[in-house]
Each structure stands twice: as C-alpha cells, then as structure tokens.
Design a protein around this motif. Structure first.
Motif, PDB file in Angstrom:
ATOM      1  N   SER A  20      88.183  35.852   5.678  1.00  8.41           N
ATOM      2  CA  SER A  20      89.594  35.933   5.990  1.00  8.41           C
ATOM      3  C   SER A  20      89.846  35.201   7.287  1.00  8.41           C
ATOM      4  O   SER A  20      88.956  35.012   8.098  1.00  8.41           O
ATOM      5  CB  SER A  20      90.031  37.400   6.129  1.00  8.41           C
ATOM      6  OG  SER A  20      91.308  37.494   6.708  1.00  8.41           O
ATOM      7  N   ASP A  21      91.078  34.758   7.468  1.00 11.38           N
ATOM      8  CA  ASP A  21      91.427  34.116   8.726  1.00 11.38           C
ATOM      9  C   ASP A  21      91.545  35.118   9.858  1.00 11.38           C
ATOM     10  O   ASP A  21      91.641  34.743  11.020  1.00 11.38           O
ATOM     11  CB  ASP A  21      92.771  33.373   8.581  1.00 11.38           C
ATOM     12  CG  ASP A  21      92.632  32.191   7.622  1.00 11.38           C
ATOM     13  OD1 ASP A  21      91.499  31.668   7.498  1.00 11.38           O
ATOM     14  OD2 ASP A  21      93.630  31.806   7.011  1.00 11.38           O
ATOM     15  N   GLU A  22      91.559  36.408   9.524  1.00  9.77           N
ATOM     16  CA  GLU A  22      91.667  37.428  10.548  1.00  9.77           C
ATOM     17  C   GLU A  22      90.295  37.738  11.122  1.00  9.77           C
ATOM     18  O   GLU A  22      89.315  37.875  10.399  1.00  9.77           O
ATOM     19  CB  GLU A  22      92.274  38.713   9.962  1.00  9.77           C
ATOM     20  CG  GLU A  22      93.621  38.488   9.287  1.00  9.77           C
ATOM     21  CD  GLU A  22      94.680  38.023  10.255  1.00  9.77           C
ATOM     22  OE1 GLU A  22      94.504  38.242  11.478  1.00  9.77           O
ATOM     23  OE2 GLU A  22      95.674  37.437   9.812  1.00  9.77           O
ATOM     24  N   ALA A  23      90.230  37.878  12.446  1.00  8.94           N
ATOM     25  CA  ALA A  23      88.943  38.121  13.095  1.00  8.94           C
ATOM     26  C   ALA A  23      88.449  39.534  12.864  1.00  8.94           C
ATOM     27  O   ALA A  23      87.272  39.805  13.029  1.00  8.94           O
ATOM     28  CB  ALA A  23      89.080  37.854  14.595  1.00  8.94           C
ATOM     29  N   ASP A  24      89.355  40.448  12.491  1.00  7.96           N
ATOM     30  CA  ASP A  24      88.956  41.848  12.403  1.00  7.96           C
ATOM     31  C   ASP A  24      88.833  42.330  10.961  1.00  7.96           C
ATOM     32  O   ASP A  24      88.762  43.516  10.721  1.00  7.96           O
ATOM     33  CB  ASP A  24      89.981  42.726  13.146  1.00  7.96           C
ATOM     34  CG  ASP A  24      91.375  42.600  12.561  1.00  7.96           C
ATOM     35  OD1 ASP A  24      92.221  43.451  12.862  1.00  7.96           O
ATOM     36  OD2 ASP A  24      91.618  41.636  11.819  1.00  7.96           O
ATOM     37  N   SER A  25      88.824  41.451   9.988  1.00  6.04           N
ATOM     38  CA  SER A  25      88.755  41.913   8.614  1.00  6.04           C
ATOM     39  C   SER A  25      88.379  40.781   7.682  1.00  6.04           C
ATOM     40  O   SER A  25      88.750  39.640   7.891  1.00  6.04           O
ATOM     41  CB  SER A  25      90.099  42.510   8.180  1.00  6.04           C
ATOM     42  OG  SER A  25      90.053  42.864   6.827  1.00  6.04           O
ATOM     43  N   TRP A  26      87.630  41.139   6.621  1.00  7.28           N
ATOM     44  CA  TRP A  26      87.330  40.173   5.567  1.00  7.28           C
ATOM     45  C   TRP A  26      88.268  40.309   4.381  1.00  7.28           C
ATOM     46  O   TRP A  26      88.130  39.580   3.415  1.00  7.28           O
ATOM     47  CB  TRP A  26      85.909  40.382   5.079  1.00  7.28           C
ATOM     48  CG  TRP A  26      84.881  39.717   5.913  1.00  7.28           C
ATOM     49  CD1 TRP A  26      85.070  38.957   7.022  1.00  7.28           C
ATOM     50  CD2 TRP A  26      83.480  39.743   5.694  1.00  7.28           C
ATOM     51  NE1 TRP A  26      83.875  38.524   7.513  1.00  7.28           N
ATOM     52  CE2 TRP A  26      82.874  38.992   6.727  1.00  7.28           C
ATOM     53  CE3 TRP A  26      82.666  40.337   4.753  1.00  7.28           C
ATOM     54  CZ2 TRP A  26      81.504  38.820   6.819  1.00  7.28           C
ATOM     55  CZ3 TRP A  26      81.304  40.161   4.845  1.00  7.28           C
ATOM     56  CH2 TRP A  26      80.725  39.403   5.870  1.00  7.28           C
ATOM     57  N   VAL A  27      89.207  41.226   4.393  1.00  6.77           N
ATOM     58  CA  VAL A  27      90.103  41.412   3.262  1.00  6.77           C
ATOM     59  C   VAL A  27      91.192  40.353   3.317  1.00  6.77           C
ATOM     60  O   VAL A  27      92.034  40.366   4.203  1.00  6.77           O
ATOM     61  CB  VAL A  27      90.739  42.821   3.266  1.00  6.77           C
ATOM     62  CG1 VAL A  27      91.627  42.988   2.042  1.00  6.77           C
ATOM     63  CG2 VAL A  27      89.663  43.888   3.294  1.00  6.77           C
TER      64      VAL A  27
END
Length: 245
Positions: A20-27
């Motif tokens: 994911s583009d989010e650093a705190d999640s792969w969802v």
C-alpha cells in the motif's frame, strides 16, 4: 536467463500488489474505501458494524516502549488470506489493520461484563512493514462486537485456519486450495487441428516454436522493489532477535 527474469518479474508483481502507499498499513483501498484484494484473495466473512479494535503489547514482554492502538468503530473481515479491520472513520494515525490468519494464536471469545458485548482476539505475530514497531515480536489483538456476531466470526476463522494448516501440511499454497476439486470427468478426444506441416498436433507445433527472448530491461521500479524487500528482511530479523530476548 528468460526463466529467471520471468520468475523475478512474477515475484515483483506479487510484491507490488501486496503493498500500500500508506506507511502504516498494507491494506490497499479504492477511492470508495473498498478493499483491493491481493492476488487470489476472496472475502469470506464480513462482520456487523460497530466493531472496535484494541491492539496492545503483551505485559510479559516488559518492553520499555510498549505499543497500543484503539479504534471504537469499524468492520472486521476474514479473507482466505488474512483478517482485516477497517475503521468507520479513518484518520491520519490509523487507516486500517491486517494480519495473516496463520499469524494468530491462542484465539478465543470472552465477555468482560455479564451484559456487555462479546469480544474475540488472540496473540498475533506482526507483519513486516505493517505499522507495528519492529522491536515488538508479538501483540495482543481484540475485536469487540457491539452488535453481536462474534460467534459467526470465530466459527469462520477456525474453519479457515484449520484448512490453511492442512494446506501447509500438504505443501499447497495457503489460501488457494480451500475448496475440494471438481469431480473428474473424462474428456472425449477431439479431432486434431491440422497445421502447415500436414496435420501435426497444435501442441507439437507450439513446442517447436523458438522461445521468446528475455527483455533487455527489468520491470518498472525493479530496483526500488528490491530495496524494499531488503528492508522487509531486515525488519523480520529484528523481530526474531526481539523474540529471542
């Protein structure tokens, strides 16, 4: 070289689709907030609304900087790969949470009060890159079902985990072989397709075709993917060292 390149390209495709583009999640989520499944993933169970999530460091670890996370309202999902939680109102600090099914242990249901909501949870080995500090080898996760549905969630989870363990024992790919194969039906031989070589089978002609040359350049962002993979391996080693301490 061609086979090696295709293998690396396939590995990169799976790696890219699981990030994911989010650093705190792969969802990964769509613009509408829907889950973007990883390759081969299917949603098997969706909880009722108003499920809260509590994540904390186990007391027995005695870590100097414990980790905790809480969300009061969201929905929990079970797929053939993982357990996912999406908050009703994502924030900059928390957008989503997930952990592979086989990373859960000691799962159970309980109720803190005689008339209070039931909860389900257990101990989880954090996923590398999933937002949990790398010095924490395991965490306690609890879902509180305010509108009920904990028993259905538990039943589906245990059913899935049992089959994933069985798939592992058989050397199958976890999450991809949950359903029994279709019944065997003998196929009737059909006419052979004729080709330019005077009626040679199509498969034989295909085997005579020269192999396609491997591309001269790696897939897009290949170097960046390799760098991220090295970072993930380093974080995984840090977790293993923390577990041994």
């Amino acid at each position: 070289m061609a086979d090696q390149f295709l293998a690396e390209q396939h590995k990169w495709t799976l790696f890219q689709n699981s990030q994911s583009d989010e650093a705190d999640s792969w969802v990964m989520l769509t613009r509408d907030g829907e889950i973007v499944p990883i390759p081969g993933e299917k949603i098997l169970h969706t909880s009722r609304p108003r499920v809260s999530l509590e994540v904390s460091t186990p007391r027995e670890l005695q870590i100097a900087e414990p980790f905790s996370l809480r969300c009061d309202n969201g929905i929990a999902y079970i797929t053939n790969e993982r357990v996912i939680y999406l908050p009703a109102r994502p924030s900059e600090n928390f957008k989503s949470f997930f952990a592979p099914v086989l990373n859960f242990s000691d799962t159970h249901v309980q109720s803190s009060w005689m008339i209070g909501p039931w909860s389900w949870g257990g101990t989880v080995r954090p996923v590398t890159g999933g937002g949990i500090p790398m010095h924490i080898p395991r965490i306690d996760v609890k879902f509180v079902f305010r509108d009920g549905g904990h028993s259905d969630f538990q039943t589906k989870f245990e059913w899935l985990k049992e089959r994933l363990h069985h798939a592992q024992e058989l050397g199958l790919i976890p999450g991809q072989n949950l359903d029994p194969p279709p019944p065997y039906e003998p196929s009737t031989p059909g006419p052979l397709s004729s080709g330019a070589s005077g009626g040679a089978p199509a498969d034989a002609q295909a085997q005579q075709q020269p192999p396609q040359p491997a591309p001269d350049e790696p897939p897009p962002d290949y170097v960046e993917a390799q760098s991220q993979a090295i970072t993930m391996q380093y974080e995984e080693r840090m977790r293993e060292e923390a577990e041994r301490q």
